[in-house]
Write a protein that holds these residues in place. Sequence first.
Motif, PDB file in Angstrom:
ATOM      1  N   LYS A 181       0.814  -1.219   0.000  1.00 19.59           N
ATOM      2  CA  LYS A 181       0.000   0.000   0.000  1.00 19.59           C
ATOM      3  C   LYS A 181       0.848   1.270   0.000  1.00 19.59           C
ATOM      4  O   LYS A 181       0.320   2.363  -0.211  1.00 19.59           O
ATOM      5  N   LEU A 182       2.166   1.119   0.225  1.00 20.15           N
ATOM      6  CA  LEU A 182       3.048   2.290   0.299  1.00 20.15           C
ATOM      7  C   LEU A 182       4.072   2.353  -0.830  1.00 20.15           C
ATOM      8  O   LEU A 182       4.958   3.206  -0.807  1.00 20.15           O
ATOM      9  N   ILE A 183       3.963   1.474  -1.813  1.00 20.42           N
ATOM     10  CA  ILE A 183       4.975   1.454  -2.864  1.00 20.42           C
ATOM     11  C   ILE A 183       4.873   2.686  -3.761  1.00 20.42           C
ATOM     12  O   ILE A 183       3.798   3.217  -4.010  1.00 20.42           O
ATOM     13  N   ASN A 184       6.042   3.123  -4.219  1.00 21.83           N
ATOM     14  CA  ASN A 184       6.146   4.284  -5.093  1.00 21.83           C
ATOM     15  C   ASN A 184       6.020   3.900  -6.564  1.00 21.83           C
ATOM     16  O   ASN A 184       5.943   2.714  -6.906  1.00 21.83           O
ATOM     17  N   LYS A 185       6.043   4.900  -7.416  1.00 18.22           N
ATOM     18  CA  LYS A 185       6.028   4.669  -8.854  1.00 18.22           C
ATOM     19  C   LYS A 185       7.226   3.823  -9.255  1.00 18.22           C
ATOM     20  O   LYS A 185       8.363   4.086  -8.841  1.00 18.22           O
ATOM     21  N   ARG A 186       6.988   2.789 -10.040  1.00 14.23           N
ATOM     22  CA  ARG A 186       8.017   1.875 -10.542  1.00 14.23           C
ATOM     23  C   ARG A 186       8.873   1.267  -9.421  1.00 14.23           C
ATOM     24  O   ARG A 186      10.088   1.138  -9.538  1.00 14.23           O
ATOM     25  N   SER A 187       8.237   0.897  -8.347  1.00 12.13           N
ATOM     26  CA  SER A 187       8.948   0.218  -7.258  1.00 12.13           C
ATOM     27  C   SER A 187       9.166  -1.253  -7.620  1.00 12.13           C
ATOM     28  O   SER A 187       8.586  -1.760  -8.589  1.00 12.13           O
ATOM     29  N   ARG A 188      10.016  -1.908  -6.834  1.00 13.30           N
ATOM     30  CA  ARG A 188      10.335  -3.319  -7.061  1.00 13.30           C
ATOM     31  C   ARG A 188      10.093  -4.101  -5.780  1.00 13.30           C
ATOM     32  O   ARG A 188      10.619  -3.742  -4.716  1.00 13.30           O
ATOM     33  N   VAL A 189       9.317  -5.165  -5.873  1.00 16.68           N
ATOM     34  CA  VAL A 189       9.048  -6.037  -4.737  1.00 16.68           C
ATOM     35  C   VAL A 189       9.730  -7.371  -5.000  1.00 16.68           C
ATOM     36  O   VAL A 189       9.434  -8.061  -5.976  1.00 16.68           O
ATOM     37  N   VAL A 190      10.684  -7.718  -4.126  1.00 15.45           N
ATOM     38  CA  VAL A 190      11.471  -8.934  -4.285  1.00 15.45           C
ATOM     39  C   VAL A 190      10.879 -10.022  -3.397  1.00 15.45           C
ATOM     40  O   VAL A 190      10.848  -9.889  -2.175  1.00 15.45           O
ATOM     41  N   LEU A 191      10.410 -11.098  -4.002  1.00 13.07           N
ATOM     42  CA  LEU A 191       9.828 -12.202  -3.241  1.00 13.07           C
ATOM     43  C   LEU A 191      10.897 -13.266  -3.014  1.00 13.07           C
ATOM     44  O   LEU A 191      11.204 -14.060  -3.906  1.00 13.07           O
ATOM     45  N   CYS A 192      11.468 -13.257  -1.810  1.00  7.27           N
ATOM     46  CA  CYS A 192      12.516 -14.215  -1.457  1.00  7.27           C
ATOM     47  C   CYS A 192      11.956 -15.374  -0.639  1.00  7.27           C
ATOM     48  O   CYS A 192      12.429 -16.500  -0.736  1.00  7.27           O
ATOM     49  N   GLY A 193      10.971 -15.111   0.187  1.00  2.16           N
ATOM     50  CA  GLY A 193      10.376 -16.139   1.040  1.00  2.16           C
ATOM     51  C   GLY A 193       9.022 -15.700   1.536  1.00  2.16           C
ATOM     52  O   GLY A 193       8.610 -14.551   1.352  1.00  2.16           O
ATOM     53  N   ALA A 194       8.331 -16.624   2.175  1.00  2.00           N
ATOM     54  CA  ALA A 194       6.999 -16.330   2.725  1.00  2.00           C
ATOM     55  C   ALA A 194       6.834 -17.138   4.010  1.00  2.00           C
ATOM     56  O   ALA A 194       5.899 -17.927   4.161  1.00  2.00           O
ATOM     57  N   ILE A 195       7.742 -16.917   4.954  1.00  2.00           N
ATOM     58  CA  ILE A 195       7.834 -17.765   6.138  1.00  2.00           C
ATOM     59  C   ILE A 195       6.570 -17.728   6.987  1.00  2.00           C
ATOM     60  O   ILE A 195       6.281 -18.678   7.711  1.00  2.00           O
ATOM     61  N   SER A 196       5.777 -16.672   6.870  1.00  2.00           N
ATOM     62  CA  SER A 196       4.549 -16.591   7.670  1.00  2.00           C
ATOM     63  C   SER A 196       3.552 -17.690   7.307  1.00  2.00           C
ATOM     64  O   SER A 196       2.678 -18.024   8.106  1.00  2.00           O
ATOM     65  N   GLY A 197       3.697 -18.258   6.099  1.00  2.00           N
ATOM     66  CA  GLY A 197       2.746 -19.282   5.674  1.00  2.00           C
ATOM     67  C   GLY A 197       3.315 -20.682   5.567  1.00  2.00           C
ATOM     68  O   GLY A 197       2.611 -21.610   5.162  1.00  2.00           O
ATOM     69  N   TYR A 198       4.589 -20.879   5.953  1.00  2.00           N
ATOM     70  CA  TYR A 198       5.209 -22.186   5.766  1.00  2.00           C
ATOM     71  C   TYR A 198       4.555 -23.288   6.592  1.00  2.00           C
ATOM     72  O   TYR A 198       4.574 -24.452   6.210  1.00  2.00           O
ATOM     73  N   ASN A 199       4.013 -22.928   7.757  1.00  2.07           N
ATOM     74  CA  ASN A 199       3.383 -23.929   8.611  1.00  2.07           C
ATOM     75  C   ASN A 199       1.857 -23.851   8.577  1.00  2.07           C
ATOM     76  O   ASN A 199       1.184 -24.468   9.401  1.00  2.07           O
ATOM     77  N   ALA A 200       1.317 -23.107   7.621  1.00  2.00           N
ATOM     78  CA  ALA A 200      -0.135 -22.944   7.525  1.00  2.00           C
ATOM     79  C   ALA A 200      -0.794 -24.265   7.134  1.00  2.00           C
ATOM     80  O   ALA A 200      -0.290 -25.004   6.287  1.00  2.00           O
ATOM     81  N   THR A 201      -1.914 -24.548   7.763  1.00  2.00           N
ATOM     82  CA  THR A 201      -2.653 -25.768   7.429  1.00  2.00           C
ATOM     83  C   THR A 201      -3.639 -25.548   6.285  1.00  2.00           C
ATOM     84  O   THR A 201      -4.104 -26.490   5.663  1.00  2.00           O
ATOM     85  N   VAL A 202      -3.968 -24.295   6.021  1.00  2.00           N
ATOM     86  CA  VAL A 202      -4.792 -23.933   4.866  1.00  2.00           C
ATOM     87  C   VAL A 202      -4.068 -22.809   4.130  1.00  2.00           C
ATOM     88  O   VAL A 202      -3.335 -22.026   4.753  1.00  2.00           O
ATOM     89  N   PRO A 203      -4.227 -22.694   2.824  1.00  4.29           N
ATOM     90  CA  PRO A 203      -3.524 -21.640   2.081  1.00  4.29           C
ATOM     91  C   PRO A 203      -3.899 -20.256   2.608  1.00  4.29           C
ATOM     92  O   PRO A 203      -5.081 -19.943   2.766  1.00  4.29           O
ATOM     93  N   PRO A 204      -2.901 -19.408   2.904  1.00  2.00           N
ATOM     94  CA  PRO A 204      -3.209 -18.057   3.377  1.00  2.00           C
ATOM     95  C   PRO A 204      -3.795 -17.221   2.254  1.00  2.00           C
ATOM     96  O   PRO A 204      -3.521 -17.465   1.072  1.00  2.00           O
ATOM     97  N   PRO A 205      -4.611 -16.227   2.578  1.00  2.00           N
ATOM     98  CA  PRO A 205      -5.205 -15.375   1.537  1.00  2.00           C
ATOM     99  C   PRO A 205      -4.136 -14.539   0.850  1.00  2.00           C
ATOM    100  O   PRO A 205      -3.138 -14.136   1.459  1.00  2.00           O
ATOM    101  N   GLY A 206      -4.317 -14.276  -0.417  1.00  2.00           N
ATOM    102  CA  GLY A 206      -3.385 -13.441  -1.157  1.00  2.00           C
ATOM    103  C   GLY A 206      -3.592 -11.972  -0.832  1.00  2.00           C
ATOM    104  O   GLY A 206      -4.650 -11.572  -0.329  1.00  2.00           O
ATOM    105  N   PRO A 207      -2.602 -11.137  -1.092  1.00  2.67           N
ATOM    106  CA  PRO A 207      -2.721  -9.705  -0.784  1.00  2.67           C
ATOM    107  C   PRO A 207      -3.697  -9.010  -1.731  1.00  2.67           C
ATOM    108  O   PRO A 207      -3.560  -9.088  -2.951  1.00  2.67           O
ATOM    109  N   SER A 208      -4.672  -8.350  -1.160  1.00  7.10           N
ATOM    110  CA  SER A 208      -5.647  -7.632  -1.987  1.00  7.10           C
ATOM    111  C   SER A 208      -5.057  -6.362  -2.575  1.00  7.10           C
ATOM    112  O   SER A 208      -5.538  -5.861  -3.603  1.00  7.10           O
TER     113      SER A 208
END
Length: 323
Positions: free
Chosen positions: A204-231
């Motif tokens: 929600k705070l990204i600037n014009k032509r920002s870059r988001v690097v997806l290296c990991g998603a540790i908050s969901g590694y132990n989830a028993t159901v798929p976590p919701p995607g970012p709206s």
Amino acid sequence: VLVLNRFLALDPAMRGWMRDAKSYLPPVQIGQVMRGSSIGQVLVSRCPTLQAGDWVNCGIELGWCEKGIARGSALRKIKPSAALPPSAYLGVLGGTGLTAYFGLLRIGQPQPMQTVVVSAAAGATGSIVCQIAKHALGCRVVGIAGGKAKCAWLKDTLGIDDAIDYQADNERTRFRARLRKACPSGVDVFFDNVGGWILEAVLKLINKRSRVVLCGAISGYNATVPPPGPSSYINLIATSSRMEGFILLDYASEYDEAYAQLTKWVEQGKLRFVEERIAGLGHAAAAMLKLFGAEGGNKGRLVVDIHADSKLPLGVAPQESRL
């Protein structure tokens, strides 16, 4: 090559390797040796470029074991020093350093004075990303970590500009307010190791032509159901921004270049060598829980000293007849 395994790295990726699902590597099967990156010493060699006593980066050839046989072509000879012990080649000069290097420089592409936000900033990869962005590239760096102690360490020891304790500010509205205060000019690069609601808030705070690097998603590694995607992913469209994932193997042809640059930054004092050691392979499984926040989590690289219980001194590889 017969190798005495000396140091083993513990990574959040290990949790994914145990999941029976399609990924960039096949899952570890029940009964197999657990996969993991390690550093060892050569005991016996039929490889012409390696001899007994040499220190080698084993990659994931051996995994969780005290010794094993590896392909000579898969081993990388290393030269530890007083300033850089063997275990450093699992961290700042190993897979962790390479991950930070390629994720930040190739995908994040930060420019001096831009704002770089890093989640799991006190972890193995995040702490190196923070240091490269701040001390090598001249960016404003904001780290996100769990606990006051980690946040204080990020600012006072690693020297980043600000750190947000998501545990103290875990109410979503309060966290977003704290993030806006830390990033008054918005976010140019987000190096994400966590995913979940933290990714949602930063998008929600990204600037014009920002870059988001997806290296990991540790908050969901132990989830028993798929976590919701970012709206708030729609902000990528509105800001003409880019969100991209990667794995280290994508850049295998460039490893030597990265090793050389990382070594230079260490020698210049721009990168600190940070690790937490666990004594003995028998404690590795329990120590893995620290990666997910147990016992306050870890700072920097989490490394198992496999033979700590045997008091085997560094630089000494026992003869095979003694094993």
